[in-house]
Every structure is written in C-alpha cells, then in structure tokens.
Write an enzyme that holds these catalytic residues in place. Structure first.
Site, mmCIF file in Angstrom:
data_model
loop_
_atom_site.group_PDB
_atom_site.id
_atom_site.type_symbol
_atom_site.label_atom_id
_atom_site.label_comp_id
_atom_site.label_asym_id
_atom_site.label_seq_id
_atom_site.Cartn_x
_atom_site.Cartn_y
_atom_site.Cartn_z
ATOM 1 N N HIS A 135 1.897 4.868 -2.743
ATOM 2 C CA HIS A 135 2.054 6.302 -2.437
ATOM 3 C C HIS A 135 3.478 6.760 -2.769
ATOM 4 O O HIS A 135 3.672 7.830 -3.354
ATOM 5 C CB HIS A 135 1.777 6.559 -0.958
ATOM 6 C CG HIS A 135 0.358 6.301 -0.544
ATOM 7 N ND1 HIS A 135 -0.723 6.794 -1.241
ATOM 8 C CD2 HIS A 135 -0.162 5.610 0.513
ATOM 9 C CE1 HIS A 135 -1.844 6.426 -0.655
ATOM 10 N NE2 HIS A 135 -1.540 5.699 0.402
ATOM 11 N N HIS A 179 0.834 -1.209 0.000
ATOM 12 C CA HIS A 179 0.000 0.000 0.000
ATOM 13 C C HIS A 179 0.867 1.257 0.000
ATOM 14 O O HIS A 179 0.666 2.161 -0.818
ATOM 15 C CB HIS A 179 -0.904 -0.020 1.234
ATOM 16 C CG HIS A 179 -1.804 1.164 1.351
ATOM 17 N ND1 HIS A 179 -3.118 1.151 0.906
ATOM 18 C CD2 HIS A 179 -1.603 2.414 1.856
ATOM 19 C CE1 HIS A 179 -3.663 2.334 1.134
ATOM 20 N NE2 HIS A 179 -2.768 3.114 1.708
ATOM 21 N N GLU A 180 1.822 1.302 0.905
ATOM 22 C CA GLU A 180 2.679 2.491 1.021
ATOM 23 C C GLU A 180 3.578 2.661 -0.187
ATOM 24 O O GLU A 180 3.907 3.788 -0.573
ATOM 25 C CB GLU A 180 3.511 2.411 2.301
ATOM 26 C CG GLU A 180 2.697 2.453 3.591
ATOM 27 C CD GLU A 180 1.913 3.744 3.743
ATOM 28 O OE1 GLU A 180 2.339 4.771 3.195
ATOM 29 O OE2 GLU A 180 0.863 3.719 4.409
#
Length: 424
Positions: A23, A19-20
């Site tokens: 980003h 997920h990170e």
C-alpha cells in the site's frame, strides 16, 4: 513456549509489514501523501521523517500500518475551542501546529475558532494580546505534532487518497494482497532450490521400493498411472487415496510407460499397513516423482501459490452449498498453535509456513467485504461504473457495517479457537 511466541510475532509482523509496504509504495507512486509508516502498534518508541512520511517504531511487535492522507481513520484532531500552539516563519506562515500537551514546541498559543487544512489552508483564532480573530495561513509542508508527540505532515486535498486517479487508487488497494502473493512466490521458489527440486502432483511414479508390491507388479520409475479399476486418476493425491483405501485387494492399473506408445494393464496388490492408531491402509512401495529441472523449480512456486488461492476461494464458495462451518476458519490462536507444531520441524518448515500464511493473508484480504481490500476494490469498481464515487456518508456506513461484521466473525473464530486448543 517463549520460542514459539517469538516465532509467531516475527511471522505475524513480516506478513503485515510486507502487506502494508505494498500500500505504501503504490500510494507514493500515485502521489498520495503517506503520513506515517508504523512498525508495531501502540505507544511510539522511535520516529524519523523522510520525504513527507514519518516512520515510527511502536512498542507492541504486532505488525504495523500505513496511514495515507484522507484514507480510513486518518483524521487530525482539530476542533473549535481547543488550545493549540503554532510556529510561524518569517513570512507569517505556520510551519508547525502542536496539539500535544508536552510543551514540545515553543510557539504561539492560539484558541482555535476556525480552520481549513484541506483547501484554504489556514487556522483562525484568538491570541492573547491581540484584538479580534487572527488568521494565519499554513504551509503545505507544515507539521502537526499530535497528542502522543508524533509529527506528521499536513495533507492538502490534492495529495489525499480520494484525489488520486481511480486506477492508481485501485492499484494502491490491491498492492497489499499482491505483495503477500509475491512473498509467497519468492519463499516457495527459494524452498524449491534449497530442496533441489519439487514433488510432482501428477500420477507419475518416482523411486520404486525394492521388493515392494509395485516392483513385484512390474511398475517402474517414470510410469504414469492413467486409471485404477477403470477410474481415471489425475493426480498423485488421487492415486494414493485409492491405494490406501484398498489394502490386500487386486487392483488393475492402466499404465503408460515412458518407453511405450500405448498403455497396458497391470495387477497391483497393495500390502496392508497398520498405523500406530490401529488404522489399516494400503501401500505399494512407491515415492512421489521429483522434478529437479530449472523450469520445474520456478513453475512450482506459482502453481503452489495459485493452488492455495483457489483452495481458499473454493472453501468459501462451498459454504453456500454445504453451509457455514466455523471450524474452516482460524484466527491468531490457531496460527499460534500451528506455529508451535511447525517450529518443531525446523527452520525450513517455518519458512514454508510463512509462505503459506502470506498467500492466505493476501487471498482473505481480497474477499469482497467492506473494510477489507477486496471490499474497497468493489467500491472502486462501483465508482468506475457510476462515473463518480459514493457519497462519503454512504461509504462510511458500508465500511462501518463491514468492520462490525469482521469483528463479530473474529470474536466467533477466537472463541472457537479457544475451545479447540485450550478447552477441547
């Protein structure tokens, strides 16, 4: 116990890191300075720097985080009156600012009076042996040694999150959930190929049990059940539900065979089966259809991912009509309990569980709640409509409210999980 904990930590870490990384990647593409990419939480164990980003491994194996310049809680702990050490180059430009008390930098001690690390890029203060205030300008790629010894790069305003174009900021916010969806699709695709195909949720019959009620009624593999007792059947789950609810009852099946143009009616009588718990249900001796084609394997991953997404949003929307149900949610304890059960079925079940949780995490993060990615995207849309962002004070208040609501919800969910799995 230890095995379950290890599997849980690995699953949780993979989900958060994937997920990170979404980003991280799109922030870099947008020209936003990513000051730190951390694997784990808590005290730093190891760090290295490359292309302006500090990569750290931290003690607690619980996910990780991305620290983008000017975003969230990315703040440099500078304040007037504090003592810092500075290192300057031959051009009298600051290349390092030491805020720690670990004597990592043999620099010039300065009592800080004023500073600007956004635009003017300077530090001003008192230095022993010098008369009056001394001002040094800061190099754009200077490092800050923080209190825990982590070195991160200074972040001028033009490389901060809010300076990137709106579209790129929106993509950066969306990229975390998107990565979770991509991971889910990849996992479900791999599983489809490993298993040689996927089960089909259509009301089409697979293998027929020899001597079972279905064979006795004349049903064949590939037959599609259009209706039962005049009630339209659209999926395998609907078909099985009706059969299970009617043991030893004559049912009229409307059947479309592969080799016939028109449908025909057949009478099928489900046999009665009694479960270990004493529950009676019907069964006709058919297996779910199996699609082993390349197209079927590839499409199944997208269909399964979309089904999970829509079912989660559907569950939340239904609460506006049926009322809020805390049991519909599960926190880390519920995931741990599920991990323990899934682990007992073997490696492939664990991988499937990882795919499901990844899509689940991506979907939940798109909820329009401040502090979640979905809430940030809503703020981006508001900015696009207004032609300017909300005032920092208002956005800060909205974010704090969102964080408080999430904390309250997490406390309620965790307490409910404790009652269900440990006190129930």
């Amino acid at each position: 116990m230890l095995q379950t904990i290890l599997i849980f930590l690995i699953i949780f870490s993979i989900l958060v890191i994937i997920h990170e990384f979404g980003h991280f990647y799109f922030a870099k593409k947008a020209g936003i300075l990513v000051r730190e990419f951390a694997i784990g939480m808590g005290p730093k164990v190891f760090s290295t720097r490359k292309n302006g980003t500090t990569y750290t491994v931290r003690l607690l194996p619980l996910g990780g985080y991305v620290r983008m310049a000017g975003y969230g809680d990315d703040e440099t702990e500078l304040r007037a009156g504090m003592l810092v050490k500075i290192l300057v180059d031959e051009n009298e430009m600051i290349t390092n600012i030491d805020l720690s008390d670990k004597d990592q930098l043999e620099g010039i001690p300065m009592e800080l009076v004023a500073y600007d690390l956004d635009e003017a890029m300077y530090l001003e203060g008192n230095i022993a042996g010098r008369t009056g205030l001394v001002r040094y300008y800061v190099d754009r790629e200077a490092l800050i040694t923080e209190a825990d010894g982590t070195q991160v790069q200074v972040a001028p305003l033009d490389v901060q999150f809010q300076s990137a174009p709106l579209g790129k900021r929106m993509m950066t916010n969306f990229a975390g959930p998107m990565n979770n969806f991509i991971l889910g699709v990849i996992i479900f695709t791999i599983l489809a190929f490993v298993q040689g195909g996927v089960s089909v949720n259509d009301s089409v019959l697979g293998e027929i049990e020899q001597g079972g009620p279905a064979q006795a009624a004349g049903l064949s593999k590939g037959d599609e059940i259009l209706a039962i007792e005049g009630e339209k059947v659209g999926s395998w789950s609907e078909l099985i539900t009706i059969i299970q609810q009617n043991p030893e009852k004559n049912l009229t099946f409307t059947v479309q065979s592969e080799d016939q143009e028109s449908s025909e009616d057949m009478t099928v009588t489900p046999r009665k089966v009694v479960s270990e718990e004493g529950v009676e249900y019907g069964q006709i001796g058919v297996y779910q259809a199996f699609d082993s084609s390349l197209k079927g394997k590839l499409m199944a991953a997208f269909i399964q991912t979309w089904t999970i997404i829509t079912s989660i949003f559907g569950l939340v929307l239904s609460m506006f009509t049926r009322g809020f149900d805390i049991n519909a949610f599960g926190g880390p304890l519920a995931i741990y309990a599920a991990t323990e059960e899934v682990a007992s079925y073997g490696f492939m079940s664990i991988i499937s569980f990882l795919g499901y949780l990844s899509v689940n995490l991506g979907t939940v993060n798109l909820f329009p709640i401040p502090a979640l990615d979905g809430g940030k995207l809503i703020l981006n849309l508001i900015e696009g409509i207004r032609g300017k962002p909300l005032e920092p004070e208002k956005e800060g208040i909205i974010t704090v409210v969102g964080v408080v609501l999430l904390l309250i919800l997490m406390v309620l969910i965790t307490w409910n999980d404790i009652q269900r799995f440990f006190l129930g």
